[in-house]
Design an enzyme around this catalytic site. Structure first.
Site, PDB file in Angstrom:
ATOM      1  N   LYS A  70      20.395   6.438  45.226  1.00 38.46           N
ATOM      2  CA  LYS A  70      19.232   6.511  44.338  1.00 38.46           C
ATOM      3  C   LYS A  70      18.105   7.180  45.115  1.00 38.46           C
ATOM      4  O   LYS A  70      17.777   6.738  46.215  1.00 38.46           O
ATOM      5  CB  LYS A  70      18.816   5.091  43.916  1.00 38.46           C
ATOM      6  CG  LYS A  70      17.479   5.033  43.192  1.00 38.46           C
ATOM      7  CD  LYS A  70      17.044   3.611  42.875  1.00 38.46           C
ATOM      8  CE  LYS A  70      15.599   3.583  42.409  1.00 38.46           C
ATOM      9  NZ  LYS A  70      15.070   2.225  42.256  1.00 38.46           N
ATOM     10  N   VAL A 126      25.343 -28.691  42.838  1.00 39.13           N
ATOM     11  CA  VAL A 126      24.399 -29.716  43.300  1.00 39.13           C
ATOM     12  C   VAL A 126      24.004 -30.513  42.064  1.00 39.13           C
ATOM     13  O   VAL A 126      23.549 -29.940  41.063  1.00 39.13           O
ATOM     14  CB  VAL A 126      23.164 -29.073  43.973  1.00 39.13           C
ATOM     15  CG1 VAL A 126      22.044 -30.089  44.136  1.00 39.13           C
ATOM     16  CG2 VAL A 126      23.558 -28.491  45.316  1.00 39.13           C
ATOM     17  N   LEU A 145      15.011 -15.448  42.015  1.00 42.11           N
ATOM     18  CA  LEU A 145      14.498 -15.700  40.666  1.00 42.11           C
ATOM     19  C   LEU A 145      13.915 -17.099  40.523  1.00 42.11           C
ATOM     20  O   LEU A 145      13.113 -17.350  39.627  1.00 42.11           O
ATOM     21  CB  LEU A 145      15.616 -15.482  39.641  1.00 42.11           C
ATOM     22  CG  LEU A 145      16.147 -14.040  39.563  1.00 42.11           C
ATOM     23  CD1 LEU A 145      17.365 -13.963  38.648  1.00 42.11           C
ATOM     24  CD2 LEU A 145      15.068 -13.071  39.085  1.00 42.11           C
ATOM     25  N   THR A 148      12.000  -4.288  41.968  1.00 39.04           N
ATOM     26  CA  THR A 148      11.325  -5.076  43.005  1.00 39.04           C
ATOM     27  C   THR A 148      12.059  -6.377  43.357  1.00 39.04           C
ATOM     28  O   THR A 148      11.734  -7.014  44.352  1.00 39.04           O
ATOM     29  CB  THR A 148       9.893  -5.444  42.560  1.00 39.04           C
ATOM     30  OG1 THR A 148       9.967  -6.060  41.275  1.00 39.04           O
ATOM     31  CG2 THR A 148       9.010  -4.220  42.493  1.00 39.04           C
ATOM     32  N   GLY A 149      13.050  -6.786  42.536  1.00 39.01           N
ATOM     33  CA  GLY A 149      13.680  -8.102  42.717  1.00 39.01           C
ATOM     34  C   GLY A 149      14.365  -8.253  44.071  1.00 39.01           C
ATOM     35  O   GLY A 149      14.071  -9.181  44.836  1.00 39.01           O
TER      36      GLY A 149
END
Ligand SMILES: Cc1cc2nc3c(=O)[nH]c(=O)nc-3n(C[C@H](O)[C@H](O)[C@H](O)COP(=O)(O)OP(=O)(O)OC[C@H]3O[C@@H](n4cnc5c(N)ncnc54)[C@H](O)[C@@H]3O)c2cc1C
Length: 509
Positions: A80, A185, A337, A348-349
């Site tokens: 990219k 969990v 997240l 941006t993650g």
């Protein structure tokens, strides 16, 4: 020094990037100071989107001493070199690039924005300062046939398969000593001093740790559900809250080339990402549910993709724009997240996760005194989040589209962040420069802003009302480098075939 224990709950990109990076930088071959455990649910799937990255990812991979070709092969990755925006300004096939490279620096680079705005703008701004728009349009790889690992005449990042990316880092981290527990969990237990003491898995194991990292994605199990840290909603600034996605295997339809950039096309209530990997394309319509229902969004994505998409299934995802009030509370840090999400535009993650892992490693609480470290970490991370939020907000508010309620709405003053408006006021009077940014920890600097401002025809007041405008000039150095690139670079798909053994596909099938 006593061995510290870190438990990461969640094995998506966030969990595995954090485990792999922190394990690599906090431990070495002769001395282990921190032991890492990742607990990953076998029943709750990862979100498995997040296919575009930014160039910082090479720092992560090189720190981990990962062989680039092995990584690209293992994750289906392609190159990219930036983003091409279509129809963001007006719905008239207007396009502009936000490339990674900036070739034109020095005095002419300094004057580039002003000169371009005063010209007839017959050539897009990005083409006057970077070679990448033209080379991307010709579908060239950023690397030469003979470029070494991580070497290239042009800056690049990757498009990758999110699921394979997490799997790749999982295998890597485990082979470097990270413990992996594949269980849910089901409970989080607290000590008397408000610290988490253990997480309890479905088989009843109590996994204790000095530090817990919440990488449970949107479910935010530790920091949100257990510790009750609130979520700051920023949907006022970014209206999109859903995405409908589709994967098109090349066996089904190969468009004839693999674009070395992300294509971002604005539609009536948001935008579509279009990303080519080695064996498939991924497309996704990011839209605002207040302006478009899910069925219409899916239909719009199918129309975008064309008839061959009729028998391909779609997936709809909901998301909220915002962040935790604090990223680090007591002995719990949220990454990924569970901590924050802006929206996919500008990718941006994954970068936020890399940055969080780097920052947390630097602020690692060796002596269990969390408060000063957490305070600093929270400040750095909230600055980084605000940086991404403002930059993406800018993309929407500069639009001049008036063909749909969504595009009219995003231009209203109430959806323009104060920080963005302040900068726009400033940039009417001066070109963007380093001096305009107080924050050291930004991902997007004045160069990135210049690409968007000029791509979206934002005028400085002194350049707006000239009747006589000279033709836009592309500096010699840029022209020469485009020529060099076109002579020496090879097509993107050829590079992938020659170096990674990518299959050849018949066009249109
Ligand atoms: C529509 C969309 C598009 C995006 N596009 C991009 C992009 O192009 N580029 C980019 O950089 N970022 C992008 N992102 C962001 C990116 O997807 C995420 O930052 C990244 O995937 C990290 O996700 P995660 O690991 O935090 O969460 P997830 O992938 O959801 O992982 C959560 C993990 O927690 C586990 N888990 C949950 N509950 C429990 C439990 N009780 N016990 C044990 N384990 C549990 C799950 O099994 C899973 O392993 C996008 C996001 C969205 C929503």
């Amino acid at each position: 020094m006593t061995l510290k224990h870190v438990t990461i709950v969640g094995g998506g990109s966030a969990g595995w990037i954090t485990a792999a990076y922190m394990n690599a930088v906090l431990n070495n071959d002769t001395q282990k100071t921190v032991e890492f455990t990742v607990i990953e649910s076998p029943t709750r799937p990862r979100i498995s989107v997040g296919e575009a990255t930014v160039p910082t990812i090479s720092h992560l991979l090189q720190t981990l001493k990962i062989d680039e070709n092995d990584f690209m092969g293992g994750t289906g990755a392609t190159f990219k070199q930036g983003i091409k925006f279509v129809n963001w300004l007006k719905q008239d096939d207007h396009t502009y690039y936000h490339p990674f490279d900036r070739r034109e620096t020095g005095a002419t680079g300094y004057r580039a924005t002003r000169d371009w705005l005063k010209s007839d703008r017959s050539i897009p701004f990005a083409e006057t300062v970077s070679v990448q728009p033209r080379l991307c349009d010709m579908n060239y790889s950023p690397k030469l046939a003979e470029s070494g690992r991580y070497e290239s005449p042009l800056t690049y990042a990757y498009h990758l398969d999110a699921e394979r990316f997490a799997d790749y880092l999982c295998t890597y981290a485990k082979s470097n000593g990270v413990r992996h527990i594949e269980e849910d969990v089901v409970e989080v237990t607290m000590a008397e001093d408000d610290r988490i003491s253990a997480v309890i898995t479905s088989s009843g194991k109590a996994i204790k740790a000095d530090l817990f990292i919440d990488c449970t994605g949107f479910s935010s199990l530790l920091i949100g559900k257990k510790l009750g840290v609130g979520f700051k909603d920023y949907s006022q600034w970014l209206l999109c809250d859903r995405a409908v996605t589709m994967q098109i295997p090349y066996e089904h339809h190969y468009p004839g080339q693999i674009r070395p950039y992300t294509l971002s096309t604005a539609l009536s209530a948001g935008w579509v990402w279009d990303i080519g990997l080695q064996d498939r394309r991924g497309v996704g319509y990011v839209y605002a549910s207040a302006f478009l229902d899910d069925t219409s969004a899916e239909q719009a994505l199918r129309e975008y993709e064309g008839k061959h998409s009729a028998d391909i299934s779609c997936r709809t995802l909901k998301f909220s724009v915002g962040r935790r009030e604090q990223f680090w509370v007591s002995n719990c840090v949220a990454i990924g997240l569970s901590a924050a999400f802006v929206e996919p535009l500008e990718s941006t993650g994954i970068n936020m996760i890399e940055f969080a892992a780097i920052t947390l490693a630097e602020h690692f609480p060796y002596n269990n005194d969390f408060k000063p470290l957490a305070a600093r970490y929270n400040k750095i991370m909230s600055n980084r989040f605000n940086d991404a939020l403002s930059f993406i907000n800018l993309h929407y508010c500069l639009s001049q589209r008036s063909d749909s309620a969504f595009w009219k709405e995003v231009q209203c003053q109430e959806h323009i962040m104060e920080t963005v408006q302040e900068r726009l006021d400033l940039w009417q009077l001066k070109r963007p420069s380093e001096a305009d940014f107080d924050n050291h920890f930004i991902l997007f600097n004045h160069i990135n802003y210049e690409y968007i401002l000029n791509g979206m025809n934002f005028m400085m007041s002194e350049t707006g009302d000239h009747n006589i405008r000279p033709a836009t000039v592309v500096p010699e150095v840029v022209l020469k480098n485009i020529e060099l690139g076109a002579t020496h670079l090879i097509p993107h798909d050829t590079w992938l075939q020659q170096n990674l053994g990518m299959k050849q596909y018949p066009t249109g099938k």
